[in-house]
Structure formats: structure tokens, C-alpha cells
Design a protein around this motif. Structure first.
Motif, PDB file in Angstrom:
ATOM      1  N   VAL A   1       5.472  16.175 -29.264  1.00  0.00           N
ATOM      2  CA  VAL A   1       6.008  17.503 -29.544  1.00  0.00           C
ATOM      3  C   VAL A   1       6.197  17.607 -31.050  1.00  0.00           C
ATOM      4  O   VAL A   1       6.928  16.810 -31.639  1.00  0.00           O
ATOM      5  CB  VAL A   1       7.354  17.750 -28.824  1.00  0.00           C
ATOM      6  N   GLU A   2       5.498  18.557 -31.657  1.00  0.00           N
ATOM      7  CA  GLU A   2       5.620  18.794 -33.088  1.00  0.00           C
ATOM      8  C   GLU A   2       6.636  19.906 -33.314  1.00  0.00           C
ATOM      9  O   GLU A   2       6.491  21.004 -32.775  1.00  0.00           O
ATOM     10  CB  GLU A   2       4.277  19.183 -33.684  1.00  0.00           C
ATOM     11  N   CYS A   3       7.658  19.602 -34.088  1.00  0.00           N
ATOM     12  CA  CYS A   3       8.777  20.517 -34.303  1.00  0.00           C
ATOM     13  C   CYS A   3       8.741  21.096 -35.710  1.00  0.00           C
ATOM     14  O   CYS A   3       8.329  20.424 -36.657  1.00  0.00           O
ATOM     15  CB  CYS A   3      10.093  19.768 -34.112  1.00  0.00           C
ATOM     16  N   ASP A   4       9.207  22.333 -35.843  1.00  0.00           N
ATOM     17  CA  ASP A   4       9.267  22.993 -37.146  1.00  0.00           C
ATOM     18  C   ASP A   4      10.450  22.540 -37.986  1.00  0.00           C
ATOM     19  O   ASP A   4      10.364  22.518 -39.206  1.00  0.00           O
ATOM     20  CB  ASP A   4       9.341  24.514 -36.980  1.00  0.00           C
ATOM     21  N   THR A   5      11.566  22.195 -37.326  1.00  0.00           N
ATOM     22  CA  THR A   5      12.796  21.902 -38.062  1.00  0.00           C
ATOM     23  C   THR A   5      13.433  20.592 -37.597  1.00  0.00           C
ATOM     24  O   THR A   5      13.161  20.109 -36.487  1.00  0.00           O
ATOM     25  CB  THR A   5      13.829  23.033 -37.858  1.00  0.00           C
TER      26      THR A   5
ATOM     27  N   LYS B   1       6.116  18.944 -37.540  1.00  0.00           N
ATOM     28  CA  LYS B   1       4.742  19.391 -37.796  1.00  0.00           C
ATOM     29  C   LYS B   1       4.293  18.970 -39.190  1.00  0.00           C
ATOM     30  O   LYS B   1       3.141  18.628 -39.415  1.00  0.00           O
ATOM     31  CB  LYS B   1       4.648  20.913 -37.691  1.00  0.00           C
ATOM     32  N   ARG B   2       5.221  18.988 -40.104  1.00  0.00           N
ATOM     33  CA  ARG B   2       4.933  18.684 -41.510  1.00  0.00           C
ATOM     34  C   ARG B   2       4.417  17.256 -41.706  1.00  0.00           C
ATOM     35  O   ARG B   2       3.710  16.985 -42.668  1.00  0.00           O
ATOM     36  CB  ARG B   2       6.212  18.920 -42.319  1.00  0.00           C
ATOM     37  N   LEU B   3       4.730  16.354 -40.780  1.00  0.00           N
ATOM     38  CA  LEU B   3       4.311  14.965 -40.921  1.00  0.00           C
ATOM     39  C   LEU B   3       2.794  14.842 -41.029  1.00  0.00           C
ATOM     40  O   LEU B   3       2.292  14.094 -41.868  1.00  0.00           O
ATOM     41  CB  LEU B   3       4.825  14.116 -39.756  1.00  0.00           C
ATOM     42  N   GLY B   4       2.053  15.575 -40.212  1.00  0.00           N
ATOM     43  CA  GLY B   4       0.592  15.517 -40.268  1.00  0.00           C
ATOM     44  C   GLY B   4       0.060  15.945 -41.623  1.00  0.00           C
ATOM     45  O   GLY B   4      -0.864  15.322 -42.166  1.00  0.00           O
ATOM     46  N   GLU B   5       0.641  16.995 -42.171  1.00  0.00           N
ATOM     47  CA  GLU B   5       0.228  17.455 -43.504  1.00  0.00           C
ATOM     48  C   GLU B   5       0.507  16.394 -44.552  1.00  0.00           C
ATOM     49  O   GLU B   5      -0.328  16.122 -45.426  1.00  0.00           O
ATOM     50  CB  GLU B   5       0.970  18.738 -43.862  1.00  0.00           C
TER      51      GLU B   5
END
Length: 156
Positions: A78-82, A118-122
């Protein structure tokens, strides 16, 4: 063509999928039924089958007694925004479960989850490989992922 993941539960399937769908926005239990005939897993009515949706993913679940336990070969990411979303899911899923490194945990039914920003992938795919390395090294020291700490590592 339709692709659906299938989860096999020894018991408590309805409790598990009810819990999961309560945590992930846009989720629903689509059907729950009992097998009307005898099966290799038990007499008529003893095997339950359900379909459900978590976010944008379709799943099927079966409750049919012991078979193979869940393991790390299958996990739900689960990719989370915050950070607040990470904290909420992490705290709920770890209740009765087991936490692991790098944002992984097993819930009370033994299913593996990865709760990540989600930011981790970036950050991990940053063209500046030194920056990406700092993020990876920071992540490897964490149990629950900390978005602010990952951003700090990226900044150097």
C-alpha cells in the motif's frame, strides 16, 4: 482477460476481509458464499468463498481449513501519500501481528504487507544515485517507514 489474486484462509476469512476493506479507501466486499457441495476441503457449507476489492485491486478469498501458510512470497503493498496514512495503516495491521524491517509487517492472519510512502519510489529511482543510495541506506535502518526521515536522507 481478468486477473484476480486469491488468498487462502484456514479460518476467520470474513473477519480478515472485513478488516482490510475497512482500512483501504475505495474498498468493498463484493460477495461471500458457502460451497453448496462437498469438496476436498470439507462437507457442503463448510468452505466459504468471497470476492472483494482493496483500492483498485480485485481479490478472491477462500476459507477451507489449513493448507499452506502465508509467506513473504506474496504481500500487499500500500503506497500512502502521507505519514498519517502510513501510521494509521501500520498501527491497525500490526495489532495482533508482527512488525518487520523496511515497512513490512504481517497481520494477525499472517498475511504480509508493505506500507510505504508513494514518494519512496521516486526517491529510490532518483537519477542522482548518491541521493538514492542515502535513501536506501536510511530505509534499511527503519521498521515503520518515516517519510520525513527519508526526505532528510535524500537531501543529505
Amino acid at each position: 482477460m481478468r486477473v484476480t489474486q486469491n488468498l487462502w484462509y484456514e479460518k476467520d476469512m470474513e473477519a480478515a476481509i472485513g478488516f482490510y476493506t475497512s482500512l483501504i479507501p475505495g474498498s468493498s466486499i463484493d460477495s461471500v458464499s458457502s460451497m453448496p457441495t462437498d469438496s476436498p476441503s470439507g462437507p457442503a457449507g463448510s468452505v466459504k468463498v468471497a470476492t472483494f476489492t482493496l483500492g483498485d485491486q480485485r481479490y478472491m478469498a477462500i476459507e477451507a481449513g489449513p493448507l499452506d501458510a502465508f509467506n513473504h512470497s506474496f504481500s500487499i503493498m500500500v503506497e500512502c501519500d502521507t505519514q498519517a496514512e502510513i501510521d494509521r495503516l501500520w498501527d491497525a495491521l500490526r495489532d495482533g501481528g508482527q512488525v518487520e524491517q523496511c515497512g513490512w509487517l504481517k497481520d494477525r492472519w499472517g498475511l504480509s504487507w508493505q506500507i510505504a510512502p508513494k514518494r519512496l519510489g521516486e526517491l529510490m529511482n532518483d537519477p542522482d544515485r548518491a541521493r538514492a543510495k542515502r535513501v536506501a541506506e536510511a530505509m534499511l535502518t527503519m521498521v515503520k517507514l518515516d517519510l520525513a526521515a527519508l526526505e532528510k536522507a535524500a537531501a543529505g
